[in-house]
Design a protein around this motif. Structure first.
Motif, PDB file in Angstrom:
ATOM      1  N   ILE A  68       0.828  -1.208   0.000  1.00  0.00           N
ATOM      2  CA  ILE A  68       0.000   0.000   0.000  1.00  0.00           C
ATOM      3  C   ILE A  68       0.859   1.252   0.000  1.00  0.00           C
ATOM      4  O   ILE A  68       0.599   2.212  -0.737  1.00  0.00           O
ATOM      5  N   VAL A  69       1.901   1.254   0.827  1.00  0.00           N
ATOM      6  CA  VAL A  69       2.774   2.427   0.908  1.00  0.00           C
ATOM      7  C   VAL A  69       3.537   2.621  -0.404  1.00  0.00           C
ATOM      8  O   VAL A  69       3.739   3.762  -0.860  1.00  0.00           O
ATOM      9  N   SER A  70       3.949   1.540  -1.028  1.00  0.00           N
ATOM     10  CA  SER A  70       4.676   1.679  -2.300  1.00  0.00           C
ATOM     11  C   SER A  70       3.794   2.252  -3.401  1.00  0.00           C
ATOM     12  O   SER A  70       4.297   2.913  -4.324  1.00  0.00           O
ATOM     13  N   LEU A  71       2.478   2.036  -3.305  1.00  0.00           N
ATOM     14  CA  LEU A  71       1.557   2.532  -4.324  1.00  0.00           C
ATOM     15  C   LEU A  71       1.037   3.935  -4.015  1.00  0.00           C
ATOM     16  O   LEU A  71       0.840   4.744  -4.934  1.00  0.00           O
ATOM     17  N   LEU A  72       0.807   4.231  -2.745  1.00  0.00           N
ATOM     18  CA  LEU A  72       0.108   5.468  -2.390  1.00  0.00           C
ATOM     19  C   LEU A  72       0.921   6.420  -1.519  1.00  0.00           C
ATOM     20  O   LEU A  72       0.424   7.502  -1.197  1.00  0.00           O
TER      21      LEU A  72
END
Length: 334
Positions: A68-72
């Motif tokens: 999630i952090v890598s995407l958003l």
């Protein structure tokens, strides 16, 4: 004499014409298991379902935090000084620097991504809460069922131990223990030591609550007919405890464990707020609230998001736990 209107063969079934009429006029009744009854009750409770769905979403967020952090977002410990004002070190822009690049804004003074730290903070809170609940349930179930079944001096001894633990100042004990812990312990380093201590201490001081409930239920169940039947058939104490009594204690244990998790989340957040939780720079909701104290007058959004995360998580678990309790209540009518 009058001849009969219809001649009935001698080998004809007199109920042949009646059975279809009975089947057509009477609705077939199907039995339902206790699981089906509980699920039907839970499905009708929309508030509990909403809480359960929120809990599932939170667990998925914690499990897939890196994705999630890598995407958003950005890495949780990465500094972004370019997002801060030069003179005040406060976030640029309105609402704490919220933008498409930084969904929840950035931290004052450090410029770290608040969204990423909230997501990673969910891992710490849920990990500590779940594992501490497991420790409390295992210990509480074991000692509670032993005390309730055997009674006598065994019950008196375990009950006094529970009374002592319930009166012990848990927060002060954790703060004192953390202050003397080494940096490395049993192969764990840094925040790993703190997390292990939090799980063990919160679980250890939580088992008397489970133990009291299990003890009370066992005192009621041990006189039931099926327990007496197991004794008369030669069932040993181990068989009666873990094959006859324990399966009938699953429902109350499950409900209380669900309601214990939000309490553990609040305890972990409180300890992190007081500096006895995980060590910086590991993200923690309580630690973020502590850091926000210095700048909340100028940047209140830094305090809003971790506080909102704690509030939503605790509320979701409480709503789901209340609904699960109502669904598993054999005397309930909902």
């Amino acid at each position: 004499m009058t001849a009969p209107l219809h001649d009935t063969p001698a080998d004809a079934d007199p109920t042949a014409d009646v059975a279809p009429a009975v089947d057509a006029g009477v609705k077939k009744v199907e039995g339902r298991s206790l699981k089906q009854i509980a699920w039907n009750r839970l499905k009708r409770d929309k508030v509990a379902l909403a809480g359960g769905i929120t809990v599932i979403v939170l667990v998925l967020v914690a499990v897939f935090a890196p994705l999630i952090v890598s995407l958003l977002g950005h890495p949780p410990n990465e500094f972004h000084q370019e997002e801060l004002e030069d003179l005040t070190n406060l976030p640029k822009g309105a609402f704490g620097g919220m933008s498409w690049d930084f969904l929840f804004g950035v931290e004052p003074n450090k410029g770290r991504d608040i969204f990423s730290r909230i997501v990673y903070g969910a891992r710490i809170s849920l990990l500590v809460a779940f594992l501490a609940a497991v420790v409390a349930v295992v210990l509480g179930t074991f000692f509670g069922i032993i005390a309730g079944y055997f009674g006598g001096w065994v019950d008196a001894l375990i009950s006094r131990v529970m009374d002592v633990l319930l009166s012990f100042p848990q927060l002060l004990f954790v703060i004192s223990l953390v202050s003397v812990l080494p940096d490395d312990l049993l192969g764990l380093t840094g925040s790993g030591v703190r997390i292990a201590v939090l799980i063990l201490v919160i679980g250890f001081f939580g088992w008397p609550y489970v133990g009291r409930i299990v003890r009370g239920q066992t005192l009621s169940l041990r006189e039931r007919e099926y327990v007496e039947a197991a004794r008369s058939l030669g069932g040993g104490q181990r068989h009666i405890l873990f094959r006859e009594l324990l399966p009938n204690l699953v429902a109350p244990i499950t409900v209380y464990a669900t309601l214990m998790i939000p309490t553990n989340i609040l305890t972990e957040a409180a300890l992190s707020f007081l500096g006895a939780g995980v060590r910086p720079p590991t993200a923690s909701w309580g630690g973020m609230l502590r850091d926000a104290l210095a700048t909340y007058e100028h940047d209140p959004m830094f305090m809003v998001f971790p506080g909102l995360a704690i509030f939503v998580t605790v509320l979701a678990f409480n709503l789901f736990g209340d609904g699960l309790r109502d669904a598993l209540d054999p005397k309930g009518t909902r």
